[in-house]
Design an enzyme around this catalytic site. Sequence first.
Site, PDB file in Angstrom:
ATOM      1  N   LYS A  10      -7.424  20.713  12.094  1.00 16.40           N
ATOM      2  CA  LYS A  10      -6.525  21.838  11.802  1.00 16.40           C
ATOM      3  C   LYS A  10      -6.085  21.870  10.327  1.00 16.40           C
ATOM      4  CE  LYS A  10      -4.609  22.150  16.499  1.00 16.40           C
ATOM      5  NZ  LYS A  10      -3.338  22.181  17.284  1.00 16.40           N
ATOM      6  N   TYR A  50      -6.415  31.136  21.025  1.00 13.20           N
ATOM      7  CA  TYR A  50      -5.197  30.659  21.691  1.00 13.20           C
ATOM      8  C   TYR A  50      -4.586  31.712  22.620  1.00 13.20           C
ATOM      9  CZ  TYR A  50      -4.834  26.160  19.249  1.00 13.20           C
ATOM     10  OH  TYR A  50      -5.028  24.872  18.806  1.00 13.20           O
ATOM     11  N   PHE A  58       5.956  29.969  20.828  1.00 12.74           N
ATOM     12  CA  PHE A  58       5.399  29.462  19.567  1.00 12.74           C
ATOM     13  C   PHE A  58       4.081  30.127  19.184  1.00 12.74           C
ATOM     14  CE2 PHE A  58       4.261  26.502  23.034  1.00 12.74           C
ATOM     15  CZ  PHE A  58       2.874  26.557  22.968  1.00 12.74           C
ATOM     16  N   ARG A  86      -9.717  13.828  24.371  1.00 15.56           N
ATOM     17  CA  ARG A  86      -8.280  14.015  24.631  1.00 15.56           C
ATOM     18  C   ARG A  86      -7.528  12.686  24.443  1.00 15.56           C
ATOM     19  NH1 ARG A  86      -6.130  19.200  24.705  1.00 15.56           N
ATOM     20  NH2 ARG A  86      -4.300  18.030  25.376  1.00 15.56           N
ATOM     21  N   THR A  92       0.127  15.899  22.608  1.00 10.78           N
ATOM     22  CA  THR A  92       0.372  17.091  21.784  1.00 10.78           C
ATOM     23  C   THR A  92       1.479  16.830  20.762  1.00 10.78           C
ATOM     24  OG1 THR A  92      -0.223  18.429  23.703  1.00 10.78           O
ATOM     25  CG2 THR A  92       0.912  19.555  21.894  1.00 10.78           C
ATOM     26  N   ARG A 103      -3.431  11.809  16.471  1.00  9.40           N
ATOM     27  CA  ARG A 103      -2.122  12.447  16.264  1.00  9.40           C
ATOM     28  C   ARG A 103      -1.056  11.427  15.853  1.00  9.40           C
ATOM     29  NH1 ARG A 103      -2.851  16.929  21.098  1.00  9.40           N
ATOM     30  NH2 ARG A 103      -3.491  18.659  19.764  1.00  9.40           N
ATOM     31  N   ASN A 113      -0.336  19.332  14.384  1.00  6.69           N
ATOM     32  CA  ASN A 113      -0.748  18.083  15.027  1.00  6.69           C
ATOM     33  C   ASN A 113      -2.220  17.757  14.802  1.00  6.69           C
ATOM     34  OD1 ASN A 113      -1.744  20.013  16.714  1.00  6.69           O
ATOM     35  ND2 ASN A 113      -0.563  19.403  18.515  1.00  6.69           N
ATOM     36  N   HIS A 116      -7.435  19.886  17.479  1.00  7.94           N
ATOM     37  CA  HIS A 116      -7.544  20.520  18.793  1.00  7.94           C
ATOM     38  C   HIS A 116      -8.707  19.884  19.528  1.00  7.94           C
ATOM     39  CE1 HIS A 116      -8.170  23.523  21.949  1.00  7.94           C
ATOM     40  NE2 HIS A 116      -9.455  23.364  21.690  1.00  7.94           N
ATOM     41  N   GLU A 127     -15.251  27.558  24.361  1.00  9.09           N
ATOM     42  CA  GLU A 127     -14.794  27.376  22.977  1.00  9.09           C
ATOM     43  C   GLU A 127     -15.971  27.099  22.039  1.00  9.09           C
ATOM     44  OE1 GLU A 127     -10.343  25.755  24.267  1.00  9.09           O
ATOM     45  OE2 GLU A 127     -11.704  24.378  23.259  1.00  9.09           O
TER      46      GLU A 127
HETATM   47  P1  DAT Z   1      -2.951  20.602  22.976  1.00  8.03           P
HETATM   48  O1  DAT Z   1      -3.295  21.017  21.572  1.00  8.03           O
HETATM   49  O2  DAT Z   1      -2.577  19.160  23.080  1.00  8.03           O
HETATM   50  O3  DAT Z   1      -4.011  21.004  23.981  1.00  8.03           O
HETATM   51  P2  DAT Z   1      -1.363  22.838  24.014  1.00  8.03           P
HETATM   52  O4  DAT Z   1      -2.667  23.423  24.490  1.00  8.03           O
HETATM   53  O5  DAT Z   1      -0.263  22.709  24.995  1.00  8.03           O
HETATM   54  O6  DAT Z   1      -1.606  21.378  23.377  1.00  8.03           O
HETATM   55  O7  DAT Z   1      -0.817  23.695  22.789  1.00  8.03           O
HETATM   56  C1  DAT Z   1      -1.715  24.216  21.826  1.00  8.03           C
HETATM   57  C2  DAT Z   1      -1.088  24.063  20.468  1.00  8.03           C
HETATM   58  O8  DAT Z   1       0.088  24.869  20.377  1.00  8.03           O
HETATM   59  C3  DAT Z   1      -0.626  22.656  20.111  1.00  8.03           C
HETATM   60  O9  DAT Z   1      -1.669  21.831  19.673  1.00  8.03           O
HETATM   61  C4  DAT Z   1       0.384  22.942  19.033  1.00  8.03           C
HETATM   62  C5  DAT Z   1       1.049  24.217  19.530  1.00  8.03           C
HETATM   63  N1  DAT Z   1       2.246  23.916  20.320  1.00  8.03           N
HETATM   64  C6  DAT Z   1       2.297  23.452  21.601  1.00  8.03           C
HETATM   65  N2  DAT Z   1       3.559  23.261  22.010  1.00  8.03           N
HETATM   66  C7  DAT Z   1       4.339  23.610  20.949  1.00  8.03           C
HETATM   67  C8  DAT Z   1       5.744  23.631  20.713  1.00  8.03           C
HETATM   68  N3  DAT Z   1       6.621  23.264  21.657  1.00  8.03           N
HETATM   69  N4  DAT Z   1       6.187  24.046  19.500  1.00  8.03           N
HETATM   70  C9  DAT Z   1       5.320  24.437  18.521  1.00  8.03           C
HETATM   71  N5  DAT Z   1       3.976  24.435  18.688  1.00  8.03           N
HETATM   72  C10 DAT Z   1       3.494  24.019  19.873  1.00  8.03           C
HETATM   73 MG    MG Z   2      -4.657  22.854  24.579  1.00  9.37          MG
END
Ligand code: DAT
Ligand code: MG
Length: 139
Positions: A10, A50, A58, A86, A92, A103, A113, A116, A127
């Site tokens: 990212k 996304y 967010f 993962r 996350t 991370r 973070n 992805h 994807e």
């Molecule tokens: P991951 O990337 O671990 O699969 P996710 O699919 O739940 O996590 O979320 C996608 C992305 O969205 C994550 O990498 C960063 C952002 N994100 C998730 N939760 C968030 C939050 N509470 N505040 C800000 N950004 C967030």
């Molecule tokens: Mg995800």
Amino acid sequence: MTERTFSIIKPDATKRNLTGKINAVIEDAGLRIVAQRRIKMTEAQAKKFYEVHAERPFYGELVETMTSAPVVVQVLEGDNAMARYREVMGATNPEQAAEGTIRKLFALNVGENSVHGSDSTDNAKLEIAQFFKDEDIVG
Ligand code: DAT
Ligand code: MG
């Protein structure tokens, strides 16, 4: 079983010149980088990628972050690559990420973070297809 998953390094990581360090963690974990390209994601690409989070508070910030600097899109291959990556990524929220994970090592906060990774093998296929042609993946 050998399978493929989709990864993104990212903007927070590319901005800090961490592509090589993250790739080293990926390769040390036994995953092979079988396709890789550096791109600047468009707003349309980030929104589509996304889409599943469109209703989350967010989402706007997420799309903005993902388009703020180049990303490196990748296809990773290996034994149970989706679940393995993962694990290697960590939680996350980097505050909850285990020692040695990408991370834990590199992420700044939950929104920045560093990486992805697909969360299911079905999503991995979708994807990968969003960013790579079959002939550009060399296993
Ligand atoms: P991951 O990337 O671990 O699969 P996710 O699919 O739940 O996590 O979320 C996608 C992305 O969205 C994550 O990498 C960063 C952002 N994100 C998730 N939760 C968030 C939050 N509470 N505040 C800000 N950004 C967030
Ligand atoms: Mg995800």
